[in-house]
Design a protein around this motif. Structure first.
Motif, PDB file in Angstrom:
ATOM      1  N   THR A   4       9.082 -15.847  58.278  1.00 23.95           N
ATOM      2  CA  THR A   4       8.455 -14.898  57.371  1.00 23.95           C
ATOM      3  C   THR A   4       7.216 -15.554  56.784  1.00 23.95           C
ATOM      4  N   TYR A   5       6.043 -15.006  57.132  1.00 24.40           N
ATOM      5  CA  TYR A   5       4.779 -15.521  56.616  1.00 24.40           C
ATOM      6  C   TYR A   5       4.435 -14.755  55.350  1.00 24.40           C
ATOM      7  N   MET A   6       4.022 -15.486  54.300  1.00 26.10           N
ATOM      8  CA  MET A   6       3.726 -14.849  53.021  1.00 26.10           C
ATOM      9  C   MET A   6       2.413 -15.368  52.458  1.00 26.10           C
ATOM     10  N   THR A   7       1.700 -14.484  51.801  1.00 28.05           N
ATOM     11  CA  THR A   7       0.515 -14.902  51.058  1.00 28.05           C
ATOM     12  C   THR A   7       0.969 -15.544  49.752  1.00 28.05           C
ATOM     13  N   THR A   8       0.030 -16.125  49.039  1.00 27.05           N
ATOM     14  CA  THR A   8       0.354 -16.724  47.741  1.00 27.05           C
ATOM     15  C   THR A   8       0.914 -15.672  46.790  1.00 27.05           C
ATOM     16  N   SER A   9       0.327 -14.487  46.782  1.00 24.40           N
ATOM     17  CA  SER A   9       0.808 -13.409  45.899  1.00 24.40           C
ATOM     18  C   SER A   9       2.235 -12.995  46.246  1.00 24.40           C
ATOM     19  N   GLU A  10       2.519 -12.856  47.534  1.00 29.15           N
ATOM     20  CA  GLU A  10       3.871 -12.471  47.959  1.00 29.15           C
ATOM     21  C   GLU A  10       4.881 -13.557  47.601  1.00 29.15           C
ATOM     22  N   LEU A  11       4.497 -14.815  47.800  1.00 30.56           N
ATOM     23  CA  LEU A  11       5.390 -15.917  47.439  1.00 30.56           C
ATOM     24  C   LEU A  11       5.638 -15.932  45.937  1.00 30.56           C
ATOM     25  N   SER A  12       4.606 -15.689  45.152  1.00 31.27           N
ATOM     26  CA  SER A  12       4.762 -15.711  43.693  1.00 31.27           C
ATOM     27  C   SER A  12       5.748 -14.645  43.233  1.00 31.27           C
ATOM     28  N   GLU A  13       5.720 -13.489  43.854  1.00 33.55           N
ATOM     29  CA  GLU A  13       6.675 -12.438  43.507  1.00 33.55           C
ATOM     30  C   GLU A  13       8.100 -12.857  43.843  1.00 33.55           C
ATOM     31  N   ARG A  14       8.262 -13.555  44.949  1.00 34.96           N
ATOM     32  CA  ARG A  14       9.600 -13.927  45.400  1.00 34.96           C
ATOM     33  C   ARG A  14      10.189 -15.064  44.568  1.00 34.96           C
ATOM     34  N   ILE A  15       9.374 -16.065  44.207  1.00 35.48           N
ATOM     35  CA  ILE A  15       9.920 -17.216  43.479  1.00 35.48           C
ATOM     36  C   ILE A  15       9.625 -17.164  41.976  1.00 35.48           C
ATOM     37  N   LYS A  16       8.955 -16.109  41.528  1.00 32.11           N
ATOM     38  CA  LYS A  16       8.693 -15.888  40.099  1.00 32.11           C
ATOM     39  C   LYS A  16       7.827 -16.985  39.479  1.00 32.11           C
ATOM     40  N   TYR A  17       6.845 -17.451  40.237  1.00 30.25           N
ATOM     41  CA  TYR A  17       5.830 -18.370  39.732  1.00 30.25           C
ATOM     42  C   TYR A  17       4.490 -17.670  39.819  1.00 30.25           C
ATOM     43  N   ASP A  18       3.616 -17.955  38.892  1.00 30.87           N
ATOM     44  CA  ASP A  18       2.277 -17.396  38.909  1.00 30.87           C
ATOM     45  C   ASP A  18       1.524 -17.914  40.139  1.00 30.87           C
ATOM     46  N   PRO A  19       0.720 -17.071  40.799  1.00 31.24           N
ATOM     47  CA  PRO A  19      -0.036 -17.534  41.973  1.00 31.24           C
ATOM     48  C   PRO A  19      -0.908 -18.752  41.680  1.00 31.24           C
ATOM     49  N   ARG A  20      -1.453 -18.787  40.492  1.00 28.61           N
ATOM     50  CA  ARG A  20      -2.293 -19.941  40.113  1.00 28.61           C
ATOM     51  C   ARG A  20      -1.464 -21.229  40.048  1.00 28.61           C
ATOM     52  N   THR A  21      -0.251 -21.140  39.552  1.00 31.48           N
ATOM     53  CA  THR A  21       0.644 -22.300  39.510  1.00 31.48           C
ATOM     54  C   THR A  21       0.953 -22.787  40.917  1.00 31.48           C
ATOM     55  N   ILE A  22       1.184 -21.852  41.821  1.00 36.25           N
ATOM     56  CA  ILE A  22       1.460 -22.224  43.212  1.00 36.25           C
ATOM     57  C   ILE A  22       0.263 -22.961  43.798  1.00 36.25           C
ATOM     58  N   ARG A  23      -0.926 -22.405  43.615  1.00 39.70           N
ATOM     59  CA  ARG A  23      -2.140 -23.007  44.184  1.00 39.70           C
ATOM     60  C   ARG A  23      -2.485 -24.349  43.546  1.00 39.70           C
ATOM     61  N   GLU A  24      -2.329 -24.475  42.230  1.00 38.38           N
ATOM     62  CA  GLU A  24      -2.822 -25.653  41.529  1.00 38.38           C
ATOM     63  C   GLU A  24      -1.777 -26.736  41.295  1.00 38.38           C
ATOM     64  N   GLN A  25      -0.495 -26.375  41.239  1.00 39.85           N
ATOM     65  CA  GLN A  25       0.511 -27.377  40.922  1.00 39.85           C
ATOM     66  C   GLN A  25       1.529 -27.626  42.029  1.00 39.85           C
ATOM     67  N   LEU A  26       1.912 -26.581  42.759  1.00 40.82           N
ATOM     68  CA  LEU A  26       2.943 -26.762  43.782  1.00 40.82           C
ATOM     69  C   LEU A  26       2.363 -27.148  45.140  1.00 40.82           C
ATOM     70  N   LYS A  27       1.229 -26.526  45.496  1.00 40.16           N
ATOM     71  CA  LYS A  27       0.633 -26.795  46.805  1.00 40.16           C
ATOM     72  C   LYS A  27       0.186 -28.251  46.869  1.00 40.16           C
ATOM     73  N   ASP A  28       0.603 -28.924  47.911  1.00 43.73           N
ATOM     74  CA  ASP A  28       0.284 -30.323  48.202  1.00 43.73           C
ATOM     75  C   ASP A  28       0.997 -31.326  47.292  1.00 43.73           C
ATOM     76  N   SER A  29       1.901 -30.864  46.419  1.00 46.80           N
ATOM     77  CA  SER A  29       2.748 -31.798  45.681  1.00 46.80           C
ATOM     78  C   SER A  29       4.214 -31.593  46.059  1.00 46.80           C
ATOM     79  N   VAL A  30       4.632 -30.331  46.188  1.00 45.53           N
ATOM     80  CA  VAL A  30       5.982 -30.034  46.689  1.00 45.53           C
ATOM     81  C   VAL A  30       5.954 -29.098  47.890  1.00 45.53           C
ATOM     82  N   LEU A  31       4.856 -28.387  48.066  1.00 44.95           N
ATOM     83  CA  LEU A  31       4.669 -27.520  49.235  1.00 44.95           C
ATOM     84  C   LEU A  31       3.581 -28.141  50.093  1.00 44.95           C
TER      85      LEU A  31
END
Length: 70
Positions: A4-31
Motif C-alpha cells: 500500500t503506497y501512501m502520500t504523506t497526507s494519507e499516512l498522517s491520517e492513518r497514524i494520527k501525526y501531522d504531515p509536517r511532523t512526518i516530514r520534519e521529525q520522523l522521515k530519515d530518523s525513524v522512517l
C-alpha cells in the motif's frame, strides 16, 4: 505481496501525526528511504510503504512490552 503506497497526507491520517511532523521529525530518523518510503522514478515525490511502517510500529510495541514486563 500487496504493498500500500501512501502520500504523506494519507499516512498522517492513518497514524494520527501531522504531515509536517512526518516530514520534519520522523522521515530519515525513524522512517528510512528504501525501507519505509520510496521516491518513484528518482523524483521528489515520496510514497510511504504502509505495511513496512505498520510492521515496525507493532514491533516497537512488542519490544517495549517485553522490556517493561521483565
Amino acid at each position: 505481496m500487496n504493498i500500500t503506497y501512501m502520500t504523506t497526507s494519507e499516512l498522517s491520517e492513518r497514524i494520527k501525526y501531522d504531515p509536517r511532523t512526518i516530514r520534519e521529525q520522523l522521515k530519515d530518523s525513524v522512517l528510512f528511504e528504501g525501507v519505509h518510503y520510496i521516491r518513484p522514478f528518482g523524483g521528489r515525490k515520496i510514497l510511504y510503504l504502509w505495511e513496512r511502517i505498520e510492521e515496525d510500529m507493532l514491533l516497537g510495541v512488542s519490544l517495549n512490552t517485553l522490556t517493561v514486563n521483565m
